[in-house]
Design an enzyme around this catalytic site. Sequence first.
Site, PDB file in Angstrom:
ATOM      1  N   ARG A 121       0.858  -1.199   0.000  1.00 26.17           N
ATOM      2  CA  ARG A 121       0.000   0.000   0.000  1.00 26.17           C
ATOM      3  C   ARG A 121       0.890   1.244   0.000  1.00 26.17           C
ATOM      4  NH1 ARG A 121      -4.986  -2.591   1.269  1.00 26.17           N
ATOM      5  NH2 ARG A 121      -6.030  -1.272  -0.205  1.00 26.17           N
ATOM      6  N   GLN A 126      -0.452   3.057  -5.803  1.00 28.85           N
ATOM      7  CA  GLN A 126      -1.857   3.470  -5.673  1.00 28.85           C
ATOM      8  C   GLN A 126      -2.663   3.321  -6.976  1.00 28.85           C
ATOM      9  OE1 GLN A 126      -1.710   7.113  -3.543  1.00 28.85           O
ATOM     10  NE2 GLN A 126      -3.405   6.540  -2.210  1.00 28.85           N
ATOM     11  N   ASP A 129      -3.710  -0.261  -7.541  1.00 33.86           N
ATOM     12  CA  ASP A 129      -4.236  -0.954  -6.362  1.00 33.86           C
ATOM     13  C   ASP A 129      -5.657  -1.485  -6.601  1.00 33.86           C
ATOM     14  OD1 ASP A 129      -5.135  -1.743  -3.872  1.00 33.86           O
ATOM     15  OD2 ASP A 129      -4.073  -0.156  -2.819  1.00 33.86           O
ATOM     16  N   SER A 132      -8.167  -1.402  -3.642  1.00 30.55           N
ATOM     17  CA  SER A 132      -8.798  -0.105  -3.419  1.00 30.55           C
ATOM     18  C   SER A 132      -9.894   0.156  -4.442  1.00 30.55           C
ATOM     19  CB  SER A 132      -7.775   1.026  -3.501  1.00 30.55           C
ATOM     20  OG  SER A 132      -6.942   0.988  -2.395  1.00 30.55           O
ATOM     21  N   TYR A 229      -2.448  -2.110   7.910  1.00 26.89           N
ATOM     22  CA  TYR A 229      -3.405  -3.208   8.065  1.00 26.89           C
ATOM     23  C   TYR A 229      -3.591  -3.528   9.546  1.00 26.89           C
ATOM     24  CZ  TYR A 229      -3.276  -4.495   3.139  1.00 26.89           C
ATOM     25  OH  TYR A 229      -3.412  -4.520   1.769  1.00 26.89           O
TER      26      TYR A 229
END
Length: 382
Positions: A121, A126, A129, A132, A229
């Site tokens: 992450r 990003q 991802d 997400s 996490y």
Amino acid sequence: MNIVIPAERLAGEHRVAATPDTVKKLVGAGHAVAVEQGAGLAAALPDAAFAAAGATIAERRQEMLAAADIVLAVRMPEAADVAALKPGAVLVGMLAPYQNPLLPQLAAQRVSAFALELLPRTTRAQSMDVLSSQNNIAGYKAVLLAGQFYPRFMPMLMTAAGTVKAAKVLVLGVGVAGLQVIATAKRLGAVVEAYDVRPATREQVESLGAKFVEMPMTDEEKAASGGVYAREMSAEFLARQNELLAKRAAAADIVISTALIPGKPAPRLLSADAVAAMKPGSVIVDLAAEAGGNCELTRPGEAWLSDNGVHLVGLANLPAMLAADASSLYARNLHTFLGLLLGEGGLTLDLDDELVAATLVTHQGEQRFGAVARPAEAANHD
Ligand code: NAD
């Protein structure tokens, strides 16, 4: 490179791993792209749209796979598909690395397989991802599903026939999905409170206009609750947490739970007793259903009504219910990821790149993720 996009085979999987937009970019970069006949139809992308973007439409799946240098998939393909791949072929998708029984077969077949759930992450990752992009959609859809089962309005309404109260929504787990749940429920006019084991989420919850449910924690527990996490918490902590959340659930009209710990069963946050104390007409949408559920009474893949009138919704694969947007975001994630592998001279797998190294689960005959540890290693990890 010969890049292929098979149709997804899992029931209810309506997404596709490429769109005409990403196909056009790949063809423009000099690659040949084949899309299996009908692969995008359930995502509102007919064969003609792929053909217009420069793809060939493949009628024979096995032949298409056998010729592939790179396979782009949403889910892990079936064993027969893997058997068709040539040594050195690359497979990219959400390959469920923690519970994928075909990893040894992929390794034996000398496939270089990338499980995009394992992307770190980081800011650089990003735009690739997939968790997400897809969890954002799941959060939005979870609120719509809750609205479908909830026998009342979500917003407060003042009418000539009287006033209707706003629904109270409790959100459990404030990752990407939980944040979208909060935003969507707020847009529909609900009063929202949210809880996460990571105290760092408080600020995000409050910035969306929701209330943060506070659970007193010792310094040790705060340290254990994790950074990006969450980690697994002690049984004693979970018991205290369940007691607090049972009270909040009894006061709520809708509970949407999204709490997950990568690679572990979902934490149990609502017991059968907590459900028994909820009001008739309440709804629980359990986004963690596929990982065993945050609620003890969730039935994965089902929606059912308890004896005390609580709707328990454990429907799976919510992103596939918004297949068009889910595919378009997923396809862009994959296209960006491919940029890491495709250089001027064709395919180059740079194992020094942390994104490549973290996601590559099988390569050159070796299973790099989840292989059963040898006895000496297992002893060290106890
Ligand atoms: P997830 O789907 O793994 O889990 C959902 C949420 O459940 C998490 O917030 C987790 O803390 C929570 N949870 C776990 N156990 C719980 C328990 N016992 N009680 C209550 N809540 C519990 O989460 P996600 O959507 O993948 O996001 C995880 C984190 O990663 C978030 O902080 C998110 O903002 C961050 N993130 C960062 C990037 C990036 O920087 N590139 C991208 C995506 C997500």
